[in-house]
Design a protein around this motif. Structure first.
Motif, short mmCIF file in Angstrom:
data_model
loop_
_atom_site.label_atom_id
_atom_site.label_comp_id
_atom_site.label_asym_id
_atom_site.label_seq_id
_atom_site.Cartn_x
_atom_site.Cartn_y
_atom_site.Cartn_z
N LEU A 1 0.82 -1.21 0.00
CA LEU A 1 0.00 0.00 0.00
C LEU A 1 0.85 1.26 0.00
O LEU A 1 0.65 2.16 -0.82
CB LEU A 1 -0.94 -0.01 1.21
CG LEU A 1 -2.04 -1.07 1.23
CD1 LEU A 1 -2.93 -0.89 2.44
CD2 LEU A 1 -2.87 -1.01 -0.05
N ALA A 2 1.78 1.37 0.94
CA ALA A 2 2.58 2.60 1.07
C ALA A 2 3.80 2.62 0.16
O ALA A 2 4.41 3.67 -0.02
CB ALA A 2 3.01 2.80 2.52
N GLY A 3 4.20 1.46 -0.41
CA GLY A 3 5.34 1.43 -1.32
C GLY A 3 6.68 1.59 -0.66
O GLY A 3 7.62 2.09 -1.28
N LEU A 4 6.80 1.16 0.61
CA LEU A 4 8.06 1.28 1.35
C LEU A 4 8.70 -0.10 1.47
O LEU A 4 8.13 -1.00 2.07
CB LEU A 4 7.82 1.86 2.75
CG LEU A 4 7.07 3.19 2.80
CD1 LEU A 4 6.71 3.54 4.24
CD2 LEU A 4 7.92 4.29 2.19
N LEU A 5 9.86 -0.28 0.89
CA LEU A 5 10.53 -1.58 0.90
C LEU A 5 11.14 -1.83 2.27
O LEU A 5 12.07 -1.12 2.69
CB LEU A 5 11.61 -1.64 -0.18
CG LEU A 5 12.32 -2.98 -0.35
CD1 LEU A 5 11.31 -4.09 -0.61
CD2 LEU A 5 13.32 -2.90 -1.49
N ASP A 6 10.63 -2.84 2.99
CA ASP A 6 11.05 -3.13 4.36
C ASP A 6 11.67 -4.53 4.39
O ASP A 6 10.97 -5.52 4.15
CB ASP A 6 9.84 -3.04 5.30
CG ASP A 6 10.24 -3.16 6.76
OD1 ASP A 6 11.43 -3.38 7.03
OD2 ASP A 6 9.36 -3.03 7.63
N GLY B 1 1.10 -10.81 -5.02
CA GLY B 1 0.63 -9.58 -5.65
C GLY B 1 0.60 -8.46 -4.63
O GLY B 1 -0.21 -8.49 -3.70
N MET B 2 1.48 -7.47 -4.79
CA MET B 2 1.57 -6.39 -3.82
C MET B 2 0.28 -5.57 -3.80
O MET B 2 -0.25 -5.20 -4.85
CB MET B 2 2.76 -5.49 -4.13
CG MET B 2 4.09 -6.16 -3.90
SD MET B 2 5.49 -5.01 -3.95
CE MET B 2 5.39 -4.47 -5.65
N GLY B 3 -0.22 -5.31 -2.59
CA GLY B 3 -1.46 -4.57 -2.44
C GLY B 3 -2.71 -5.40 -2.53
O GLY B 3 -3.81 -4.86 -2.39
N SER B 4 -2.59 -6.70 -2.74
CA SER B 4 -3.75 -7.58 -2.91
C SER B 4 -3.88 -8.52 -1.72
O SER B 4 -2.94 -9.29 -1.42
CB SER B 4 -3.60 -8.39 -4.21
OG SER B 4 -4.59 -9.38 -4.30
N ILE B 5 -5.02 -8.48 -1.04
CA ILE B 5 -5.24 -9.38 0.10
C ILE B 5 -5.34 -10.83 -0.35
O ILE B 5 -4.66 -11.70 0.21
CB ILE B 5 -6.48 -8.94 0.90
CG1 ILE B 5 -6.23 -7.56 1.52
CG2 ILE B 5 -6.83 -9.96 1.98
CD1 ILE B 5 -7.44 -6.99 2.23
N PRO B 6 -6.18 -11.17 -1.35
CA PRO B 6 -6.18 -12.58 -1.82
C PRO B 6 -4.82 -13.02 -2.34
O PRO B 6 -4.44 -14.18 -2.18
CB PRO B 6 -7.23 -12.56 -2.94
CG PRO B 6 -8.06 -11.37 -2.70
CD PRO B 6 -7.15 -10.36 -2.08
N GLY B 7 -4.07 -12.09 -2.94
CA GLY B 7 -2.75 -12.45 -3.44
C GLY B 7 -1.80 -12.84 -2.33
O GLY B 7 -1.04 -13.80 -2.46
N VAL B 8 -1.82 -12.09 -1.21
CA VAL B 8 -0.94 -12.43 -0.09
C VAL B 8 -1.32 -13.78 0.49
O VAL B 8 -0.45 -14.59 0.86
CB VAL B 8 -1.03 -11.33 0.99
CG1 VAL B 8 -0.27 -11.74 2.24
CG2 VAL B 8 -0.47 -10.02 0.47
N ILE B 9 -2.61 -14.08 0.55
CA ILE B 9 -3.05 -15.39 1.05
C ILE B 9 -2.55 -16.50 0.14
O ILE B 9 -2.04 -17.54 0.61
CB ILE B 9 -4.59 -15.41 1.18
CG1 ILE B 9 -5.05 -14.40 2.23
CG2 ILE B 9 -5.08 -16.81 1.54
CD1 ILE B 9 -6.54 -14.24 2.32
N LEU B 10 -2.68 -16.30 -1.18
CA LEU B 10 -2.18 -17.31 -2.11
C LEU B 10 -0.66 -17.44 -2.03
O LEU B 10 -0.12 -18.55 -2.12
CB LEU B 10 -2.60 -16.94 -3.54
CG LEU B 10 -4.07 -17.12 -3.89
CD1 LEU B 10 -4.33 -16.66 -5.32
CD2 LEU B 10 -4.50 -18.57 -3.72
N GLY B 11 0.03 -16.31 -1.87
CA GLY B 11 1.48 -16.37 -1.73
C GLY B 11 1.91 -17.14 -0.49
O GLY B 11 2.89 -17.90 -0.53
N SER B 12 1.20 -16.96 0.62
CA SER B 12 1.51 -17.71 1.83
C SER B 12 1.27 -19.20 1.64
O SER B 12 2.08 -20.03 2.08
CB SER B 12 0.66 -17.18 3.00
OG SER B 12 0.86 -15.80 3.19
#
Length: 403
Positions: free
Chosen positions: A133-138, A342-353
């Motif tokens: 969301l914020a585009g800050l690489l952590d 997929g950055m910024g995507s809630i379903p994408g983060v779930i699939l990535g996990s």
């Protein structure tokens, strides 16, 4: 056409030669000496399969399968239209019902894997606020996970506080750590931001490892209590400890659902829009009146909150925490989940996990080269779907990428 085909097969030959150079040390170097038959047999199977795929791709480019395009497109549109008519609340309710029923139809091993997936879903969604969301690489996000875990561990061991009472306390301490770590980095962008966050993540791990009087150093903290609950039995309420994996699964499922709902509300709120404005073009956001300094600090704090909640559950589940659980490789793993899904995507983060935690367990039958196969599949996936498995609908380029 001939030049394209020659380049394609030349690339195939180079790739297969490089693949054998990587594969042979894994399968050919053994205590009894150097062997070539086993690695060549595996390489030959992969080479034949890859050659078939390259040939099919070449035939497709030549138009041989053009007669299948119209029927397949019609079937895809029909499936999409049918899925679009299903109400979202119904599909989400079915998904939640399946998640609730999961432990009743699976064994202990599946419960263990599912708990790990849900923990990483919380971590991925927390990092998604900062990166997606914020585009800050952590690169030091796992530090907040460690702060939450050690907060509950110390409060449980020394003060015997309840798990449920320690959850908001751990979230607050993690948010404070997020502000402390995030404040010096707010004027930085791109590679400099990544290096500084990596350094702060390592600072937190080293402090935990060396502060013997508080964290017991590399020996860790032992004797952490599990979550407790009250159960109505024989006409009165009885306190029980949630020690079994089936019980812990429902605890982390509730925390994961809370995280998904919270991140969804943040994503579609004014703050979420402001985060996206900072991500797309920080200079333009400042000119439009967005306080980028406070928003970046808020992004670090909100992301750290969910990392702290996941850390508290991790400590309660393992009943032991040590600095070895919060290394840089864990931050890299969580970041890979966000980017792959997929950055910024809630379903994408779930699939990535699911892809990075559950799939290696599915490939466990491949024994010693299962992670090699898994890494290759992930690399191919990112080549053909660079925006992730489920890209976000509102996603542009980050401001530091334009710079």
């Amino acid at each position: 056409m001939t030049i394209r085909a020659s380049k394609l097969w030349l690339g195939y030959g180079v790739a297969m030669a490089w693949f054998y150079l990587l594969l042979w040390p894994l399968l050919g170097i053994k205590p009894e000496g150097l062997q070539f038959a086993g690695s060549f047999a595996v390489w030959l199977k992969v080479a034949v399969a890859a050659a078939i795929l390259v040939a099919l791709y070449q035939l497709k480019q030549g138009g041989l399968f053009r007669f299948l395009e119209a029927p397949s497109r019609a079937v895809g549109e029909a499936v999409s239209a049918a899925a679009g008519r299903v109400p979202r609340w119904l599909s989400l309710s079915l998904l939640l019902a399946c998640a609730i029923a999961f432990p009743f139809f699976t064994e202990r091993y599946a419960h263990d894997v599912a708990i790990s997936v849900l923990v990483y879903i919380m971590l991925g969604l927390g990092l998604n606020i900062v990166v997606g969301l914020a585009g800050l690489l952590d690169l030091g996000y796992i530090a907040f996970f460690g702060v939450g875990a050690y907060t509950y561990a110390l409060l449980s061991v020394h003060f015997e506080l309840s798990f449920w009472l320690c959850l908001p306390i751990s979230a607050c301490f993690s948010a404070i750590a997020g502000c402390i770590i995030g404040y010096p980095t707010l004027r930085m962008r791109g590679d400099y931001l990544a290096i500084v966050t990596l350094g702060f993540g390592e600072i937190v791990r080293i402090v935990i490892n060396n502060w013997m009087s508080l964290t017991n150093g590399p020996n860790g903290v032992l004797g952490i209590k599990s979550p407790g609950a009250y159960w109505f039995k024989d006409g009165s309420f009885e306190h029980i400890w949630l020690n079994h994996l089936e019980q812990l699964y429902f605890v982390i499922l509730a925390l994961a659902v809370f995280t998904i709902l919270a991140v969804y509300r943040i994503n579609y709120s004014r703050i979420g829009r402001a985060f996206e404005a900072v991500r797309e073009d920080q200079t333009a956001a400042e000119l439009m009146g967005v306080n980028t300094f406070r928003l970046k600090l808020l992004a670090y704090a909100l992301g750290a909150v969910f990392g702290g909640l996941a850390g508290s559950f991790f400590a309660a589940r393992m009943k032991f925490v040590s600095p070895e659980s919060f290394t840089f490789i864990e931050s890299a793993m969580v970041l890979a989940m966000v980017v792959l899904g997929g950055m910024g995507s809630i379903p994408g983060v779930i699939l990535g996990s699911l892809a990075l935690i559950a799939l290696p367990e599915v490939f466990r039958g491949f024994e010693m080269y299962r992670m090699f196969v898994f890494g290759g599949v992930m690399a191919v996936m990112m080549i053909f779907r660079p925006r992730g498995l489920w890209p976000a609908k509102r996603m542009g380029a980050r401001s530091e990428e334009k710079d």
